[in-house]
Design a protein around this motif. Structure first.
Motif, PDB file in Angstrom:
ATOM      1  N   SER A   4       0.825  -1.213   0.000  1.00 18.23           N
ATOM      2  CA  SER A   4       0.000   0.000   0.000  1.00 18.23           C
ATOM      3  C   SER A   4       0.857   1.261   0.000  1.00 18.23           C
ATOM      4  O   SER A   4       0.508   2.258  -0.612  1.00 18.23           O
ATOM      5  CB  SER A   4      -0.961   0.000   1.191  1.00 18.23           C
ATOM      6  OG  SER A   4      -0.228   0.158   2.391  1.00 18.23           O
ATOM      7  N   ASP A   7       2.129   1.671  -3.503  1.00 21.20           N
ATOM      8  CA  ASP A   7       1.073   2.174  -4.375  1.00 21.20           C
ATOM      9  C   ASP A   7       0.839   3.662  -4.165  1.00 21.20           C
ATOM     10  O   ASP A   7       0.645   4.407  -5.118  1.00 21.20           O
ATOM     11  CB  ASP A   7      -0.234   1.408  -4.131  1.00 21.20           C
ATOM     12  CG  ASP A   7      -0.147  -0.038  -4.608  1.00 21.20           C
ATOM     13  OD1 ASP A   7       0.714  -0.314  -5.465  1.00 21.20           O
ATOM     14  OD2 ASP A   7      -0.935  -0.860  -4.115  1.00 21.20           O
ATOM     15  N   SER A   8       0.870   4.096  -2.908  1.00 15.64           N
ATOM     16  CA  SER A   8       0.622   5.513  -2.644  1.00 15.64           C
ATOM     17  C   SER A   8       1.776   6.375  -3.154  1.00 15.64           C
ATOM     18  O   SER A   8       1.558   7.469  -3.659  1.00 15.64           O
ATOM     19  CB  SER A   8       0.394   5.753  -1.152  1.00 15.64           C
ATOM     20  OG  SER A   8       1.577   5.502  -0.429  1.00 15.64           O
ATOM     21  N   SER A   9       3.028   5.883  -3.041  1.00 16.63           N
ATOM     22  CA  SER A   9       4.144   6.669  -3.563  1.00 16.63           C
ATOM     23  C   SER A   9       4.131   6.686  -5.089  1.00 16.63           C
ATOM     24  O   SER A   9       4.440   7.698  -5.705  1.00 16.63           O
ATOM     25  CB  SER A   9       5.473   6.136  -3.039  1.00 16.63           C
ATOM     26  OG  SER A   9       5.723   4.845  -3.557  1.00 16.63           O
ATOM     27  N   ALA A  10       3.741   5.576  -5.704  1.00 18.79           N
ATOM     28  CA  ALA A  10       3.651   5.553  -7.164  1.00 18.79           C
ATOM     29  C   ALA A  10       2.550   6.495  -7.633  1.00 18.79           C
ATOM     30  O   ALA A  10       2.697   7.212  -8.607  1.00 18.79           O
ATOM     31  CB  ALA A  10       3.399   4.144  -7.665  1.00 18.79           C
ATOM     32  N   SER A  11       1.454   6.522  -6.925  1.00 18.42           N
ATOM     33  CA  SER A  11       0.373   7.408  -7.339  1.00 18.42           C
ATOM     34  C   SER A  11       0.767   8.871  -7.102  1.00 18.42           C
ATOM     35  O   SER A  11       0.364   9.744  -7.857  1.00 18.42           O
ATOM     36  CB  SER A  11      -0.914   7.063  -6.592  1.00 18.42           C
ATOM     37  OG  SER A  11      -0.759   7.291  -5.209  1.00 18.42           O
ATOM     38  N   PHE A  12       1.545   9.130  -6.049  1.00 18.06           N
ATOM     39  CA  PHE A  12       2.017  10.498  -5.826  1.00 18.06           C
ATOM     40  C   PHE A  12       2.885  10.957  -6.993  1.00 18.06           C
ATOM     41  O   PHE A  12       2.706  12.048  -7.528  1.00 18.06           O
ATOM     42  CB  PHE A  12       2.809  10.592  -4.512  1.00 18.06           C
ATOM     43  CG  PHE A  12       3.548  11.886  -4.371  1.00 18.06           C
ATOM     44  CD1 PHE A  12       2.867  13.049  -4.036  1.00 18.06           C
ATOM     45  CD2 PHE A  12       4.912  11.956  -4.614  1.00 18.06           C
ATOM     46  CE1 PHE A  12       3.545  14.255  -3.927  1.00 18.06           C
ATOM     47  CE2 PHE A  12       5.585  13.155  -4.512  1.00 18.06           C
ATOM     48  CZ  PHE A  12       4.901  14.309  -4.156  1.00 18.06           C
ATOM     49  N   ARG A  14       2.975   9.682 -10.002  1.00 17.14           N
ATOM     50  CA  ARG A  14       2.155   9.725 -11.209  1.00 17.14           C
ATOM     51  C   ARG A  14       1.340  11.024 -11.242  1.00 17.14           C
ATOM     52  O   ARG A  14       1.253  11.677 -12.272  1.00 17.14           O
ATOM     53  CB  ARG A  14       1.228   8.512 -11.265  1.00 17.14           C
ATOM     54  CG  ARG A  14       0.368   8.509 -12.528  1.00 17.14           C
ATOM     55  CD  ARG A  14      -0.327   7.207 -12.751  1.00 17.14           C
ATOM     56  NE  ARG A  14       0.690   6.244 -13.126  1.00 17.14           N
ATOM     57  CZ  ARG A  14       0.714   4.984 -12.714  1.00 17.14           C
ATOM     58  NH1 ARG A  14      -0.214   4.517 -11.926  1.00 17.14           N
ATOM     59  NH2 ARG A  14       1.676   4.165 -13.092  1.00 17.14           N
ATOM     60  N   ARG A  15       0.754  11.394 -10.099  1.00 17.37           N
ATOM     61  CA  ARG A  15      -0.014  12.639 -10.043  1.00 17.37           C
ATOM     62  C   ARG A  15       0.898  13.843 -10.291  1.00 17.37           C
ATOM     63  O   ARG A  15       0.533  14.788 -10.990  1.00 17.37           O
ATOM     64  CB  ARG A  15      -0.692  12.784  -8.683  1.00 17.37           C
ATOM     65  CG  ARG A  15      -1.921  11.913  -8.524  1.00 17.37           C
ATOM     66  CD  ARG A  15      -2.576  12.237  -7.224  1.00 17.37           C
ATOM     67  NE  ARG A  15      -1.526  12.186  -6.184  1.00 17.37           N
ATOM     68  CZ  ARG A  15      -1.724  11.833  -4.940  1.00 17.37           C
ATOM     69  NH1 ARG A  15      -2.919  11.535  -4.520  1.00 17.37           N
ATOM     70  NH2 ARG A  15      -0.733  11.798  -4.077  1.00 17.37           N
ATOM     71  N   GLU A  18       1.700  13.962 -13.989  1.00 21.38           N
ATOM     72  CA  GLU A  18       0.551  14.436 -14.753  1.00 21.38           C
ATOM     73  C   GLU A  18       0.364  15.941 -14.577  1.00 21.38           C
ATOM     74  O   GLU A  18      -0.012  16.640 -15.518  1.00 21.38           O
ATOM     75  CB  GLU A  18      -0.724  13.687 -14.325  1.00 21.38           C
ATOM     76  CG  GLU A  18      -0.742  12.227 -14.727  1.00 21.38           C
ATOM     77  CD  GLU A  18      -0.652  12.032 -16.221  1.00 21.38           C
ATOM     78  OE1 GLU A  18      -1.262  12.801 -16.979  1.00 21.38           O
ATOM     79  OE2 GLU A  18       0.065  11.096 -16.641  1.00 21.38           O
TER      80      GLU A  18
END
Length: 150
Positions: A4, A7-12, A14-15, A18
């Motif tokens: 988890s 996933d949160s660091s990857a989404s950070f 990625r955001r 973007e």
């Protein structure tokens, strides 16, 4: 639990990526005006000064704007020449260092072009004109003219 946080660091990231993509897409959206002329299978042939003068005479809206933009480019080139020569001369006079003179020649040229563009922008009031639009209209006109020849 480790998954988890990954996933949160990857989404950070990625955001964040973007966000930067959106930022630069907004800043470089001006390139979309040139896209039809940049992504061609066969590039446009060279044009001469007489072709530009013909466009200036034929288009009452964008012709004078293109003429003013060309005058501004001449002012910027003169500023670059003056800046390059003067800084290189001063550098050579006081240091007699060839590499210093070359570096000051390059830096003076860049600074001179920049100041020349700013002087031309205010003197010729380019900020009131759509110079990008005039360049695009010229390229469209040139494309039509070349199409008529072939």
């Amino acid at each position: 639990m480790a998954d988890s946080s990954a996933d949160s660091s990857a989404s950070f990231f990625r955001r964040h990526l973007e966000g930067w993509k959106g930022y630069w897409a907004e800043r470089l959206s001006i390139i979309d005006n040139y896209r039809p002329f940049l992504n061609r299978n066969k590039p446009l042939p060279k044009w001469s000064a007489s072709d530009v003068e013909e466009f200036i005479a034929s288009d009452p809206v964008y012709g004078p704007t293109l003429k003013t933009a060309r005058e501004a480019a001449k002012i910027a080139a003169a500023g670059g020449l003056i800046g390059a020569v003067s800084t290189a001369a001063v550098s050579w006079k006081y240091s007699r260092s060839p590499h210093g003179a070359v570096l000051s020649l390059v830096a003076g040229g860049v600074f001179g072009i920049t100041f020349g563009q700013e002087i031309a922008n205010h003197w010729l009031q380019l900020y009131r004109l759509d110079t990008l639009g005039s360049e695009v209209k010229f390229l469209e006109w040139w494309e039509r003219k070349i199409g008529e020849r072939s």
